[in-house]
Design a protein around this motif. Structure first.
Motif, mmCIF file in Angstrom:
data_model
loop_
_atom_site.group_PDB
_atom_site.id
_atom_site.type_symbol
_atom_site.label_atom_id
_atom_site.label_comp_id
_atom_site.label_asym_id
_atom_site.label_seq_id
_atom_site.Cartn_x
_atom_site.Cartn_y
_atom_site.Cartn_z
ATOM 1 N N MET A 262 -21.867 -41.512 -2.935
ATOM 2 C CA MET A 262 -21.700 -40.066 -3.060
ATOM 3 C C MET A 262 -20.436 -39.617 -2.332
ATOM 4 O O MET A 262 -19.707 -38.759 -2.814
ATOM 5 C CB MET A 262 -22.928 -39.389 -2.444
ATOM 6 C CG MET A 262 -23.129 -37.972 -2.862
ATOM 7 S SD MET A 262 -23.429 -37.840 -4.605
ATOM 8 C CE MET A 262 -22.697 -36.245 -4.880
ATOM 9 N N ARG B 201 -17.295 -37.781 -4.113
ATOM 10 C CA ARG B 201 -16.879 -36.480 -3.613
ATOM 11 C C ARG B 201 -15.415 -36.478 -3.214
ATOM 12 O O ARG B 201 -14.698 -35.523 -3.430
ATOM 13 C CB ARG B 201 -17.725 -36.123 -2.400
ATOM 14 C CG ARG B 201 -18.530 -34.893 -2.683
ATOM 15 C CD ARG B 201 -19.286 -34.496 -1.467
ATOM 16 N NE ARG B 201 -20.673 -34.364 -1.833
ATOM 17 C CZ ARG B 201 -21.657 -34.422 -0.977
ATOM 18 N NH1 ARG B 201 -21.423 -34.638 0.287
ATOM 19 N NH2 ARG B 201 -22.885 -34.257 -1.386
ATOM 20 N N LYS C 110 -23.795 -35.009 -9.261
ATOM 21 C CA LYS C 110 -23.997 -36.042 -10.260
ATOM 22 C C LYS C 110 -24.535 -35.433 -11.546
ATOM 23 O O LYS C 110 -25.150 -34.382 -11.530
ATOM 24 C CB LYS C 110 -25.016 -37.050 -9.742
ATOM 25 C CG LYS C 110 -24.535 -37.853 -8.584
ATOM 26 C CD LYS C 110 -25.527 -38.971 -8.353
ATOM 27 C CE LYS C 110 -25.677 -39.279 -6.896
ATOM 28 N NZ LYS C 110 -26.768 -40.191 -6.641
ATOM 29 N N ASP D 208 -23.898 -21.812 -1.970
ATOM 30 C CA ASP D 208 -24.143 -22.079 -0.558
ATOM 31 C C ASP D 208 -22.957 -21.596 0.284
ATOM 32 O O ASP D 208 -21.805 -21.740 -0.105
ATOM 33 C CB ASP D 208 -24.315 -23.589 -0.389
ATOM 34 C CG ASP D 208 -24.974 -23.934 0.913
ATOM 35 O OD1 ASP D 208 -26.208 -23.846 0.953
ATOM 36 O OD2 ASP D 208 -24.263 -24.253 1.867
ATOM 37 N N LYS E 121 -21.736 -22.848 2.852
ATOM 38 C CA LYS E 121 -20.870 -23.946 3.254
ATOM 39 C C LYS E 121 -19.788 -24.202 2.198
ATOM 40 O O LYS E 121 -18.631 -24.485 2.530
ATOM 41 C CB LYS E 121 -21.727 -25.203 3.423
ATOM 42 C CG LYS E 121 -21.393 -25.987 4.658
ATOM 43 C CD LYS E 121 -22.514 -26.921 5.002
ATOM 44 C CE LYS E 121 -22.214 -28.342 4.658
ATOM 45 N NZ LYS E 121 -23.380 -29.213 4.773
#
Lengths: 452, 484
Positions: B161, B165, B175, B388, B390
């Motif tokens: 991952m 990324r 994904k 989100d 973030k």
């Protein structure tokens, strides 16, 4: 298979690790995006953020193409609604719900079809059953049953005083006076596949395969006290305690529960007429003493805190209680318990995940696939049960003429109701159940994989 | 830091690169290009030696692999890929300076398309092929390719991952399907199929096979290396139009194509980023056409050149059919604006990305509202789903890093005494992986005039732009290499 796991808690993430490593396509649903993120980073899975009981989220998680849904959030009602909704969306879907509240047990068993459930799992009840099984044969740290309960792999610790200490495995059968097979040894945290000349040392944990009817003989000849358990102290009055007490009550064993919350004590006293419910702090040593710790046969620490359970068990052991069982919520703490040399460990969440994993394996049960799979030796080896059928190679050939893969051991053959610990002349035939132990994780999927 | 694991990874990446170099050798042998074949053979020999040494050194690597390693791994492997990928140019003598060769291959792998070559047509076919193929490989990412072919179920699969990324563009990489390997394979299959369709369309326009393949590689990776000195100008209007459409298609988020395959048409058409992207293409084309009235003899030609230029710039490809440096100021301003925005996230294009622009604009809008009514509680939504915090923070931080890098590079490049417009657009063109800028680095010119320092700065910009800044910045951070 496409598997949806709703609820990324302890059970959820244990299952995620197991199932994604076995090659399944796992999708996780949770309302906490931080948990999901960390799961995504450590496992090869996809995640959906949201309420797993809502149709929209389930559709987003691909419920229409899924084969199995496992609802393991911490709320029974959400798990039920999640399974019912998902089953409504996809009639072919298998669903497993974790339901812990004993008040629901009955309605769920009678209305399983209405809820669209394939299986219900209650970790606390399972843990209680496991504890009862251990209490039946004090001395074993863990028992795994195979072949419909006819074969067992039991875990034993070799102490300095044990008859097995400094004994070569080849001489073991003459000591225990029945045929058993040591299929794995844990020494210093590493699993070893022992040969006949392997000498056992103090501190080893050994995994012994034996027909179930030989267990009593095995214990007796090893000089482990086989006195029947008559008195048990349970520390902590949670759900597991309730289930353990009600199981033990039926067997006529005297049970004492020590619980610090008075209202909970009252509830337990109402539900368990034959159990002594004591209101007090189970870490209070004088209380334990005054309740007769010295002459109990077993102490089970079942409070909600792992560290408390460890302290209680340590105290019990130092006071010479013959059998001590510790409940752990976090599996990570297990290595520390082993370092302390405490007795058996029960982890309800691990039991729960193992049961579900077994169900998943059974779902793919094509010809020659594993009937059940148990992790032994702290997960470093696997014991796998297979059914011999017409596609199995090497039927009716003596084992000495069959070449197996290097890390595979054939530990038992069950013909009908008779379990045999195999020797060089043994052979298996169609309809038999066999158990193999392998140290290569995930390499054996089908029975024919064991042959070199 | 888990150096052994990184070493093993890099050896795998190099193996893939070596594998992909072999067709170029075949072309060289077929065309009888001795110097080029010698260059490739030397490079392949050197690469095998490095791979062998890495495998020897990195046996028994522990599998613990975290975000930091993932980032560094991507950054280092792209640099190593470029350091070795440029050797055929250098060994064959077709690009005599190593720095120039390095610039050329970085420009290739990052799908920039900026060139230091004054005469492309003088290159041999195998070198031309390798140069164009670097676009194709860099477009979707060589690590994604590695993920697509490594067997799943290998230990520690979760870390993949981090790699996806770090290498895939966009603010929120996810994904398509639960298994990483399948996700990567789906992306590559879509990519390969679209490239083949593109080649077929080009062949139908009467282009030779070699030229169609090279052009399709440049289009698919949104790279922009042409095989003609005048890029696409001398090709027929049909081929130019086909390229316009395909560039635009490769600039769309690949997950849209996957959704189309799943027949989820509604969610594709409602995708806000896609709408913004298409809106920008049509809007800018219309504005440029209006602004260019009378510049070209016919309306058809005006539309064709305007659409081609908009498509080539927004997808950060960098082909050219016309010298847009000669256009009126307003049109040039639009082109410059498109340079900054770039293509969609999850495509092969570069730039700031439409998705990120949307997020930054939305968060800006929220902050303005917050000033007016301080107690208002607001969430930012994208395609109806809540974004989100973030991710918003990341997008804003990205914007800051983006601007800072542009200005620092601009300062360094300006030491070379070109005009402000040249220097600024050179940085923009490299950092956003476009290719040509304006004025002295415009579509008809090249980057050969820059000094070695500027070329290295621009190489850094290209890599930082392609990998979206952070993996490259992570390499420069001291905390990455020390345990403190």
């Amino acid at each position: 298979m496409n598997i949806i796991i709703a609820g990324d808690g302890q059970v959820g993430s244990t299952l995620t690790r197991l199932l994604s490593a076995e090659g399944h396509d796992v999708t996780l649903i949770d309302t906490n995006s931080r948990v999901l993120e960390s799961s995504q980073e450590s496992f090869d899975v996809m995640s959906v953020h949201g309420n797993c009981a809502s149709m929209e989220v389930l559709l987003q998680a691909g419920v229409k193409d899924a084969d199995l849904l496992i609802a393991a959030t911490n709320a029974d009602e959400i798990n039920l609604l999640c399974c019912t909704t998902a089953h409504g969306l996809n009639k072919k879907l298998h669903t497993i719900a974790r339901i812990r509240n004993p008040e629901y047990t009955e309605q769920i068993y009678t209305m399983q079809d209405v809820f669209g459930l394939s299986m219900v799992i209650n970790p606390e009840k399972q843990a209680a059953q496991e504890i009862e099984r251990l209490l039946k044969y004090p001395g074993f740290l863990k028992r795994d049953s195979f072949a419909k309960g006819r074969t067992e792999i039991v875990e034993l610790r070799v102490d300095a005083s044990s008859k097995l200490c400094n004994v070569a495995l080849i001489d073991m059968n003459s000591i225990v006076k029945c045929r058993v097979l040591v299929c794995a040894v844990l020494r210093g945290g590493n699993a070893i596949a022992p040969g006949g000349n392997f000498v056992l040392r103090e501190g080893d944990r050994i995994f012994v395969t034996a027909p179930t009817e030989n267990l009593a003989t095995l214990l007796r000849n090893l000089g482990i006290i086989t006195r029947r358990v008559r008195r048990v102290v349970l520390c902590g009055g949670g759900r597991v305690s309730f289930y353990v007490a009600s199981l033990l009550e039926k067997n006529g064993i005297a049970v004492q529960i020590i619980e610090h919350d008075y209202d909970r004590c009252m509830e337990l006293a109402e539900d368990l007429p034959d159990t002594n419910v004591i209101h007090g702090d189970s870490t209070d040593q004088s209380l334990l003493e005054s309740e007769g710790l010295a002459d109990t046969d077993a102490l089970v620490s079942l409070t909600g805190l792992d560290e408390l359970n460890m302290i209680i068990s340590l105290y019990g052991q130092s006071r010479g209680v013959p059998q001590v069982i510790t409940k752990l919520n976090r599996m990570e703490n297990r290595s520390m318990v082993d370092a302390l040399g405490l007795g058996s460990v029960i982890c309800p969440k691990e039991l729960c995940s193992n049961t579900i994993a077994r169900y998943v394996r059974a779902m793919q049960n094509q010809s020659g696939a594993a009937v059940s799979l148990h992790a032994i030796a702290d997960g470093q080896a696997e014991a796998i049960e297979f059914l011999v059928d017409e596609h199995t190679r090497n039927c009716n050939i003596p084992l000495k003429d069959i070449k197996l893969k290097p890390n595979v051991l054939l530990v038992s053959i069950t013909h009908g109701s008779k379990t045999e610990i195999p020797g060089g002349l043994s052979s298996f035939r169609k309809g038999d159940t066999i158990v193999v132990v392998t140290s290569g994780r995930g390499t054996i999927r089908q029975l024919n994989d064991i042959f070199a | 830091m888990n150096y052994k694991m990184m070493g093993r990874f890099i050896s795998q990446i190099l193996f893939i690169e070596a594998l992909f170099m072999i067709p170029a050798v075949g072309i060289g042998l077929y065309c009888g290009e001795t110097a080029a074949v010698k260059g490739f053979a030397l490079t392949l020999g050197l690469m095998s030696a490095i791979i062998a040494v890495l495998i020897m050194l990195c046996r028994g690597a522990p599998s613990a692999f975290y975000a930091k390693e993932g980032m560094v791994c991507v950054g280092v492997s792209w640099i190593v890929l470029s350091l070795l990928g440029c050797l055929p140019f250098y060994f064959s003598g077709e690009i005599p300076s190593y720095i120039d060769a390095f610039f050329e291959i970085v420009s290739g792998f990052t799908t920039t398309g900026s060139s230091i070559l004054t005469d492309v047509e003088a290159l041999s076919n195998s070198i031309l092929y390798w140069r164009s193929f670097s676009h194709w490989l860099g477009g979707m990412g060589v690590l994604v390719f590695l993920l697509a072919i490594t067997p799943s179920g290998a230990k520690g699969t979760g870390f993949t991952m981090h790699l996806l990324r770090a290498e895939s563009p966009g603010p929120n990489v996810g994904k398509l399907v639960p298994k990483m390997r399948k996700t990567a394979a789906i992306l590559y299959i879509i990519y390969i199929v679209m490239t083949i369709v593109n080649i077929i369309f080009l062949l139908a326009g009467g282009m030779s096979l070699f030229e169609s393949v090279c052009t399709a590689f440049g289009t698919a990776g949104t790279g922009g290396f042409g095989i003609k000195n005048d890029s696409m100008a001398s090709y027929s209007p049909y081929i130019q139009n086909v390229t316009t459409v395909f560039m635009a298609l490769f600039g769309i988020n690949f997950s849209c194509y996957y959704l189309l395959l799943l027949r989820q048409f509604k969610s594709v058409f409602k995708d806000e980023e896609l709408r913004l992207y298409l809106g920008l293409i049509f809007g800018s084309t219309a504005l440029i056409v209006l602004n260019l009235r009378g510049y070209y003899p016919t309306l058809e030609e005006t539309i064709r050149h305007a659409a081609f230029t908009v498509s080539t710039i927004i997808t950060t490809t960098g082909f050219a059919t016309t010298d847009f440096d000669l256009w009126p100021a307003f049109s040039k301003a639009i082109v410059m604006m498109l340079m900054l925005i770039g293509a969609c996230a999850g495509s092969t294009g570069g730039g700031f990305k439409c998705a990120r622009l949307l997020l930054v604009l939305k968060s800006l809008k929220r902050n303005i509202r917050q000033v007016i009514s301080p107690r208002k509680v607001q969430v930012v939504r994208n395609n109806g789903a809540i974004v989100d915090e973030k991710i918003l923070d990341n997008a804003n931080a990205y914007l800051a890093a983006y601007v800072i890098i542009i200005f620092v590079s601009f300062l360094l490049v300006s030491l070379d005494e070109f005009s402000i417009g040249t220097n600024f657009t050179a940085v923009l063109a490299c950092f956003n992986n476009i290719g040509p800028g304006l004025e002295a680095v415009g579509p008809t010119c090249n980057f050969s005039g820059y000094s070695v320092l500027s070329k290295l700065v621009l190489c850094f910009d290209m890599l930082a732009g392609r990998l979206e800044i952070f993996p490259i910045l992570a390499l420069l951070s001291r905390s990455t290499w020390t345990s403190k």
